[in-house]
Design an enzyme around this catalytic site. Structure first.
Site, short mmCIF file in Angstrom:
data_model
loop_
_atom_site.label_atom_id
_atom_site.label_comp_id
_atom_site.label_asym_id
_atom_site.label_seq_id
_atom_site.Cartn_x
_atom_site.Cartn_y
_atom_site.Cartn_z
N ASP A 66 13.79 7.96 4.82
CA ASP A 66 13.03 6.85 4.24
C ASP A 66 12.54 6.05 5.44
O ASP A 66 13.36 5.44 6.15
CB ASP A 66 13.93 6.01 3.32
CG ASP A 66 13.19 4.80 2.77
OD1 ASP A 66 12.08 4.49 3.24
OD2 ASP A 66 13.75 4.15 1.86
N TYR A 160 -3.04 -2.43 0.51
CA TYR A 160 -3.27 -1.18 1.24
C TYR A 160 -4.15 -1.43 2.47
O TYR A 160 -3.84 -1.00 3.58
CB TYR A 160 -3.90 -0.14 0.31
CG TYR A 160 -4.00 1.23 0.94
CD1 TYR A 160 -2.87 1.99 1.17
CD2 TYR A 160 -5.24 1.77 1.30
CE1 TYR A 160 -2.95 3.26 1.76
CE2 TYR A 160 -5.34 3.03 1.87
CZ TYR A 160 -4.20 3.78 2.10
OH TYR A 160 -4.28 5.01 2.68
#
Ligand SMILES: NC(=O)c1ccc[n+]([C@@H]2O[C@H](COP(=O)([O-])OP(=O)(O)OC[C@H]3O[C@@H](n4cnc5c(N)ncnc54)[C@H](O)[C@@H]3O)[C@@H](O)[C@H]2O)c1
Length: 297
Positions: A66, A160
């Site tokens: 991760d 984003y």
């Protein structure tokens, strides 16, 4: 397998390598004779993809990762060194799309998820791998995967775009820092590529879950999600992107574009930014500073 070249026998660590762009880059570099450390949060997809590459005779190991957890990055570096001795390249590719939406509909947890994966994940990847690349003195590569979204704003995609703009800036800061170590640092800015980026929520970690009572009305999110899906599905194939990246790395390009048709967008932006300076030069308040030295550190 190709003949000896600048990549062969060297080792690349690639985050988000279980699918999409990361998998295509893993395969393309493995085909150049690189040892590949494929790292991803999605264990099942990683097992399948790595098996496919091994069956083609490529040298591949997998690591569960991760990217938002620095300790896991340290584990990846240790496993890479144990398997292959040295690390020469890190590709900070893992990234998530978030969910498009209006400012007033933004979920703080979604912003944190996008920022942690797309920005902190890139920092942690560099923090963990750069010392390993420096230590053997042979030089290498840092490739950060940003997006055209990092060079232009897009309505309803603030998180984003902001995360990818950060990746562009981080890369620009690292280029001069790593150049003396013969580490070529570059940023990949694709427009749409046919992957599963529009389904990023499939790997969203529990720690970024949005409390039910705070969750945005799903109907509101649907229109944006549909537009994003159509755009991604119209994208270029990952194999074309991977071929383009190899071409760009070979000739040491720093801003790596896959969609030359977007040049008009960055040109327009550069012009708008420059026009702001014309206004400042003509300003009765600050115009007299025009000939002052530029201060940096
Ligand atoms: N597809 C596009 O149109 C496009 C355009 C520009 C930039 N990008 C960027 O390309 C990169 C790769 O995305 P893609 O398009 O291949 O999408 P994808 O969803 O197909 O692949 C992303 C991979 O990252 C992994 N991942 C997600 N969260 C992770 C985490 N926390 N830790 C480790 N791995 C994680 C996923 O499991 C998946 O294997 C991203 O940074 C994305 O922002 C994609």
């Amino acid at each position: 397998m190709s003949q000896s070249n600048e990549f062969s026998g060297k080792t690349a660590v690639i985050s988000g390598a279980a699918g999409g762009i990361g998998l295509a880059l893993s395969e393309a570099l493995a085909a150049q004779g690189m040892n590949i450390v494929m790292a991803d949060i999605d264990a099942a997809a990683l097992a399948q993809s790595s098996e496919d590459l091994r069956s083609k005779g490529y040298k591949v190991i997998t690591c569960s990762l991760d990217v938002t957890d620095y300790a896991q990055w340290e584990g990846v570096v240790a496993e890479a060194k144990e398997a292959f001795g040295k690390i020469h390249m890190v590709i900070n590719n893992a990234g998530v799309g978030g969910s498009p939406g209006k400012i007033e509909d933004s979920e703080a947890e979604t912003w944190r998820w996008v920022m942690d994966v797309n920005v902190m994940g890139v920092l942690y990847g560099a923090q963990a791998c750069v010392p390993a690349i420096k230590e053997h003195g042979e030089g290498g590569w840092v490739l950060n995967v940003a997006s055209m979204a990092g060079l232009m704003g897009m309505p309803y995609a603030g998180a984003y775009c902001a995360s990818k703009a950060a990746v562009v800036s981080m890369t620009e800061s690292w280029m001069p820092e790593l150049e003396p170590f013969n580490i070529h640092t570059s940023v990949l800015c694709p427009a749409f590529v046919k992957t599963r980026i529009h389904e990023s929520y499939r790997n969203r970690q529990e720690k970024y879950a949005v409390a039910t009572e705070k969750r945005i009305d799903k109907e509101k999110l649907k229109a944006g999600a549909k537009a994003a899906t159509m755009a991604v599905e119209s994208g270029i194939p990952v194999s074309m992107l991977a071929e383009r990246v190899l071409e760009a790395l070979r000739s040491k390009q720093t801003y790596i574009y896959t969609h030359p048709n977007y040049r008009k967008v960055t040109r327009g932006r550069a012009k708008a930014i420059d026009n702001g300076f014309v206004d400042a030069e003509n300003s009765s308040v600050v115009g007299h500073l025009i000939n002052d030295d530029i201060v940096t550190f």
